[in-house]
Design a protein around this motif. Structure first.
Motif, PDB file in Angstrom:
ATOM      1  N   GLY A 331       0.699  -1.143   0.126  1.00 26.94           N
ATOM      2  CA  GLY A 331      -0.138  -0.041   0.037  1.00 26.94           C
ATOM      3  C   GLY A 331       0.929   1.343   0.037  1.00 26.94           C
ATOM      4  N   VAL A 332       1.867   1.290   0.797  1.00 25.85           N
ATOM      5  CA  VAL A 332       3.054   2.290   0.961  1.00 25.85           C
ATOM      6  C   VAL A 332       3.517   2.443  -0.702  1.00 25.85           C
ATOM      7  N   LEU A 333       3.916   1.534  -1.269  1.00 27.82           N
ATOM      8  CA  LEU A 333       4.587   1.565  -2.614  1.00 27.82           C
ATOM      9  C   LEU A 333       3.711   2.160  -3.303  1.00 27.82           C
ATOM     10  N   GLY A 334       2.254   1.687  -3.572  1.00 25.11           N
ATOM     11  CA  GLY A 334       1.346   1.991  -4.555  1.00 25.11           C
ATOM     12  C   GLY A 334       0.908   3.542  -4.342  1.00 25.11           C
ATOM     13  N   SER A 335       1.048   3.950  -2.947  1.00 23.45           N
ATOM     14  CA  SER A 335       0.514   5.429  -2.551  1.00 23.45           C
ATOM     15  C   SER A 335       1.784   6.254  -3.367  1.00 23.45           C
ATOM     16  N   ALA A 355      -7.509  -0.934  -9.468  1.00 23.29           N
ATOM     17  CA  ALA A 355      -8.595  -2.212  -9.188  1.00 23.29           C
ATOM     18  C   ALA A 355      -8.047  -3.221  -9.829  1.00 23.29           C
ATOM     19  N   LEU A 356      -7.348  -3.082 -11.164  1.00 24.36           N
ATOM     20  CA  LEU A 356      -7.019  -4.411 -11.875  1.00 24.36           C
ATOM     21  C   LEU A 356      -5.793  -5.155 -10.994  1.00 24.36           C
ATOM     22  N   VAL A 357      -4.981  -4.375 -10.583  1.00 21.78           N
ATOM     23  CA  VAL A 357      -3.678  -4.900  -9.637  1.00 21.78           C
ATOM     24  C   VAL A 357      -4.188  -5.580  -8.406  1.00 21.78           C
ATOM     25  N   GLY A 361      -3.687  -9.437  -7.501  1.00 21.81           N
ATOM     26  CA  GLY A 361      -3.077  -9.685  -6.244  1.00 21.81           C
ATOM     27  C   GLY A 361      -4.190 -10.779  -5.271  1.00 21.81           C
ATOM     28  N   LEU A 362      -5.365 -10.568  -5.328  1.00 15.04           N
ATOM     29  CA  LEU A 362      -6.352 -11.328  -4.516  1.00 15.04           C
ATOM     30  C   LEU A 362      -6.668 -12.825  -5.252  1.00 15.04           C
ATOM     31  N   GLY A 389      -1.648  -5.003  -2.225  1.00 13.98           N
ATOM     32  CA  GLY A 389      -1.497  -3.879  -1.522  1.00 13.98           C
ATOM     33  C   GLY A 389      -0.839  -2.290  -2.434  1.00 13.98           C
ATOM     34  N   ILE A 390      -0.235  -2.796  -3.601  1.00 15.31           N
ATOM     35  CA  ILE A 390       0.301  -1.873  -4.429  1.00 15.31           C
ATOM     36  C   ILE A 390      -1.377  -1.148  -5.153  1.00 15.31           C
ATOM     37  N   GLY A 391      -2.120  -2.348  -5.543  1.00 14.70           N
ATOM     38  CA  GLY A 391      -3.155  -1.987  -6.356  1.00 14.70           C
ATOM     39  C   GLY A 391      -3.987  -1.177  -5.359  1.00 14.70           C
TER      40      GLY A 391
END
Length: 567
Positions: A331-335, A355-357, A361-362, A389-391
């Motif tokens: 999440g930090v990297l994606g932000s 949303a696709l990433v 991941g899921l 998290g990146i997504g």
């Protein structure tokens, strides 16, 4: 800047931003961090908390749900109070109230006390949250809104992701013997720091002249949201009795009346609780829809991770919480990446990519699971959790900017209460729907998991002192108990009469259970793991499909020129 009654003069310009604005932003974000952390941190501590306070099932449910209920039902009213009394004053007062109520939660001696103070926490959080977006918009010029709202979204998502991690660490560390109480005490230093950063650096933002309070709107919105969210929170636990369906029907009527009232009040030149002209913007309406759906998926994912790890795989609170850490890192990297991606391809395409990433991941996590053996390899799920998290970071960071891009000084206050309200509604809907789906899948998986585990138990009993005559009946009894538990409304609890504790038995039954207690416990762990991991896998794929639907919906945002290049 402090003490003004309106936004700073350069709020719509590209002028420089002084250091005080960044310090004030830090105070706002710290308050936001506390609010979002407390939406998920209690889940990890619930088993210890329940034991210590001797909370009943219904009391446990209220400990979890009353915070969100009070939060969501108060947001719209809180936004109006901020405009009337001054957003800085309400924000700082709310931080103090949140800090005090957190301390009171931590010293609670019974479940009823904790429920009351958790409700006070929720109201305080709403009073904070409803001012934050309007305050941030006033602190910074329009050209900086993409950056600061991106930071806002990143902090909100990160705090919710870190809740299980922080909760697991605090409960396991047992600082000063406080145990679960530390999850509330940790808010004290955070609240003090947030007050120090925000006080006298935020604009007052009081509407002049102060508008008349929309009392009818307050009553209708609060009652309508409560009648919607309360059944969603307790429906599965209570078996969806008719009164909950009546409440949801009444909610629809009350919320329709609320919309009609707000439209009429705005047409007469009044000050409605929710300005319906906001929905004249396609980006605002579509953005709210995206927020509703995304936070449904977000809440559903963390619910299924927690329940599968703790009740399916038998993980400790700390180990369960640490499962969220790779997701938070992603999440930090994606932000961090999000502003550059928005600059290159625009916010709508960035949201679509996020949303696709996340969906990828899921789905990847689902592929790593082994329902047949009832296992989840921690090393194997780290990479897909980081990808998810990146997504999430890519999506959440620009979402607020997309929603608020068409707002003005006249309606930003109303939007500031509407946006987090929709997020809370989305999370509540997501939890209600996924709990029904997930536990339905647990029951479905049990149909194959129970016979397989029974066969293994029969083989294992051959290596025990249990007489051959009793081995098959013992395995049959185990299978009946496992099937009854896993197909019930509470698959995380033993079925009536199936505790399996030798001390609860007597005579021959106690003797037989004592001889095979290890094998029975291992079989119980195996059948739970197979059922929960299988349900987790199916749920992850369903959530991945939801992410694909969200990605398609982002295209309805349309294109809009960005600060550096067109979308």
């Amino acid at each position: 800047m402090a003490g003004t009654d309106a936004a700073p003069a350069d709020s719509a310009t590209t002028g420089p931003v002084d250091r005080a604005a960044w310090v004030a932003l830090a105070g706002c974000l710290l308050g936001l961090f506390m609010q979002m952390l407390d939406t998920t941190i209690v889940n990890i501590a619930l088993p210890d908390l329940t034991t210590d306070l001797r909370a009943s099932t219904s009391e446990q449910l209220l400990v979890l749900s009353v915070y969100t209920l009070a939060f969501a039902c108060t947001l719209l009213t809180a936004a109006t109070l901020g405009g009337r009394l001054g957003r800085r004053r309400v924000f700082v007062t709310a931080i103090l109230a949140f800090t005090v109520s957190s301390l009171l939660c931590g010293v609670s001696q019974g479940p009823v006390e904790l429920i009351v103070f958790r409700g006070a926490q929720g109201v305080s959080a709403a009073l904070m949250s409803a001012q934050t977006l309007a305050l941030i918009a006033a602190l910074f010029p329009k050209a900086r809104h993409g950056l600061v709202f991106g930071i806002y979204g990143a902090v909100a998502g990160l705090a919710a992701m870190l809740g299980p991690v922080v909760g697991g660490v605090l409960v396991t560390s047992d600082v000063l013997g406080w145990g679960w109480r530390t999850i509330f005490f940790v808010n004290f230093p955070l609240g003090v720091i947030a007050c120090g950063l925000a006080w006298r650096r935020l604009p007052q933002l009081r509407e002049q002249p102060p508008p008349r309070l929309d009392l009818r709107g307050m009553a209708l919105s609060t009652a309508g949201l409560f009648f919607l969210l309360y059944p969603l929170a307790v429906g599965r636990e209570q078996g969806w009795p008719p009164r909950l369906w009546v409440m949801m029907g009444a909610s629809a009527v009350l919320l329709v009346l609320f919309v009609v009232l707000e439209r009429r009040l705005l047409a007469r030149g009044g000050a409605p609780l929710l300005r319906m002209d906001l929905f004249g913007s396609r980006r605002f309406t579509v953005g709210l829809s995206l927020s509703l759906l995304f936070f449904s998926v977000f809440a559903a994912f963390f619910f299924t991770v927690s329940i599968s790890a703790q009740f399916g795989l038998g993980y400790s609170p700390l180990r369960t919480g640490l499962l969220a850490l790779p997701f938070a890192v992603g999440g930090v990297l994606g932000s961090v990446l999000s502003p550059g991606v928005v600059d290159r391809i625009g916010s709508a395409r960035t949201l679509c990519a996020g949303a696709l990433v996340l969906g990828a991941g899921l789905a990847w996590v689902g592929l790593t699971l082994q329902p047949i053996s009832g296992t989840m390899s921690i090393p194997a799920v780290i990479a897909p959790l980081v990808v998810g998290g990146i997504g999430t970071g890519l999506f959440v960071a620009p979402l607020q900017t997309a929603i608020l891009s068409d707002t003005s000084e006249a309606n930003i206050g109303s939007a500031s209460g509407c946006v987090p309200t929709v997020q809370q509604i989305g999370a509540s809907i997501g939890l209600a729907v996924v709990s029904l789906f997930f536990f339905g899948q647990v029951a479905t998986q049990a149909h194959s998991a129970v016979p397989a585990t029974r066969a293994e138990l029969v083989a294992d009993l051959q290596n025990t002192a249990v007489e051959p005559l009793f081995r098959a009946p013992m395995a049959d009894r185990f299978a009946d108990c496992a099937r009854n538990q896993l197909t019930s409304a509470h698959p995380d609890r033993p079925a009536p009469g199936c505790d399996g504790d030798p001390s609860a038995q007597s005579g021959m039954a106690a003797d037989l259970i004592g001889k095979a207690n290890g094998q029975l416990q291992e079989a119980g762990r195996a059948v739970a793991a197979r059922s929960f991991v299988g349900a987790f896998q199916t749920t992850l794929w369903a959530l991945a499909a939801m992410c694909a639907a969200i990605a398609v919906l982002t295209l309805a945002l349309g294109s809009r020129p960005g600060p550096n290049k067109p979308e």
